[in-house]
Design a protein around this motif. Sequence first.
Motif, PDB file in Angstrom:
ATOM      1  N   ILE A   1      -8.429  -3.053   3.659  1.00 27.02           N
ATOM      2  CA  ILE A   1      -9.791  -2.734   3.233  1.00 27.02           C
ATOM      3  C   ILE A   1     -10.020  -1.244   3.455  1.00 27.02           C
ATOM      4  N   ASN A   2     -10.397  -0.552   2.379  1.00 27.93           N
ATOM      5  CA  ASN A   2     -10.603   0.902   2.452  1.00 27.93           C
ATOM      6  C   ASN A   2      -9.411   1.605   3.093  1.00 27.93           C
ATOM      7  N   ASN A   3      -8.216   1.182   2.671  1.00 24.53           N
ATOM      8  CA  ASN A   3      -6.947   1.789   3.054  1.00 24.53           C
ATOM      9  C   ASN A   3      -6.492   1.451   4.464  1.00 24.53           C
TER      10      ASN A   3
ATOM     11  N   ARG B   1       0.820  -1.220   0.000  1.00 25.98           N
ATOM     12  CA  ARG B   1       0.000   0.000   0.000  1.00 25.98           C
ATOM     13  C   ARG B   1       0.848   1.262   0.000  1.00 25.98           C
TER      14      ARG B   1
ATOM     15  N   PRO C   1     -10.894  -8.043  -3.498  1.00 26.33           N
ATOM     16  CA  PRO C   1      -9.940  -6.931  -3.536  1.00 26.33           C
ATOM     17  C   PRO C   1      -9.700  -6.451  -4.967  1.00 26.33           C
ATOM     18  N   LYS C   2      -9.172  -5.250  -5.087  1.00 25.58           N
ATOM     19  CA  LYS C   2      -8.808  -4.757  -6.411  1.00 25.58           C
ATOM     20  C   LYS C   2      -7.522  -5.413  -6.904  1.00 25.58           C
TER      21      LYS C   2
ATOM     22  N   TYR D   1      -6.818  -4.729   8.053  1.00 21.14           N
ATOM     23  CA  TYR D   1      -7.855  -5.487   8.746  1.00 21.14           C
ATOM     24  C   TYR D   1      -7.224  -6.715   9.394  1.00 21.14           C
TER      25      TYR D   1
ATOM     26  N   ASP E   1      -6.905   0.888  -2.844  1.00 23.26           N
ATOM     27  CA  ASP E   1      -7.051   0.925  -1.387  1.00 23.26           C
ATOM     28  C   ASP E   1      -7.664  -0.358  -0.836  1.00 23.26           C
ATOM     29  N   ASN E   2      -7.817  -1.373  -1.691  1.00 21.51           N
ATOM     30  CA  ASN E   2      -8.277  -2.689  -1.248  1.00 21.51           C
ATOM     31  C   ASN E   2      -7.322  -3.733  -1.820  1.00 21.51           C
TER      32      ASN E   2
END
Length: 384
Positions: free
Chosen positions: A221-223, A195, A317-318, A226, A204-205
């Motif tokens: 997850i969402n930057n 990241r 995820p992306k 987790y 961001d995923n």
Amino acid sequence: MMQSNKNLVRVLNEQRVLQQAFNYGPISRSQISKNLNLNKVTVSDIVASLIDQAYLIELGQGDSTKNGGRKPTLLKFNAQLGYVVNFDLGYDYIDRMFNLMDGRVVSVERYPAKDMSIEDRLELMSSLVHTERLQADVPLLGVSVAVHGIIDQNQVLYTPFIDFKGLDIAKILEEKLEVPVLLENEANLSVIYERDFESRDDIDNIVCISIHKGIGAGIIINNDLYTGKHGEAGEIGHQVIYDQDFMNHREPNTIEKYCSEDSVLDTIRQVTKQADIQTADISRLYYQNDAQVHLIVDDFCFYIANIIYNTIVTFDPKRVALNSSLVSAIPELLTKIKLNIPHLTNDETQVDVVDNVRNATMLGGCSMIIHHILELNSGQLFFR
């Protein structure tokens, strides 16, 4: 209450200004003001304070605008503010990395640690944090430690490879070194590296699957990282699978038994009757078209492809990144893995290999401890 709110706004604005200088410097005060939609006087006041605290330094003048006018004075983050040390506690080694506060790598070393007790490991680590020749006025500001196991609340809850004897190793090191010490799972640090050092197009995923002695996944997850309720999220190597004859033999195995790098090494050692084979030898045998090695590696690719598929349908995820020295050593394996991944839709998830397999974990630790020292939220800093 009003005064407290004003103080909070001031602190948040200081963090935003510092983030701008770190991520986009050299940068002018006016550009920071424009980027953050903050009053120029407010920005100048905050910058003056950050310069006094040695977080920022002034450079020479930049270029004038197209309309002419006064040349702006440029600012950048002060990388010499201090240094951080990042450790990776492997099964039979300790890796150590020195970084300046902008993430720049000063040095990387590996030390053998097979059969070394946790007490001796801590003594060795403590002795290694002041060995690099840095300027006398560049202080140690923090330490990160990558652990191949489950971490929660800065404590080691579980690891299959090293007996930590219930010791609070963060507290022990903090007392010895008098700086903050943060622990984190190595797969989690790998995804932080992806990241903050390597992420492309504002992804961001991300899930980073680390395939070493075991298998784990770091999840963004969402930057945000987790880790689940107790730090167990991402322990995908412990997923249970059954052989085809499971109705008659209900003994479960974990996925690590079939496709961790250690399991691949063990299988190849057995079929070649060479007990000292390492990853580099697998690469050599593969490119020599050894039929047995090709079969074993093809099985590895099949299982990893299914792990990736399960990860995709679970987290969507992306991007999925693989932290694997075996795939890095034999780049063609990535193509084989991709060809084995099933797809529910035509929108295929990007799958690639971590750029810096050797150092990704420690660079992720570097980012984590620098965020902590600068009191900036996770994911707010971009390292070049």
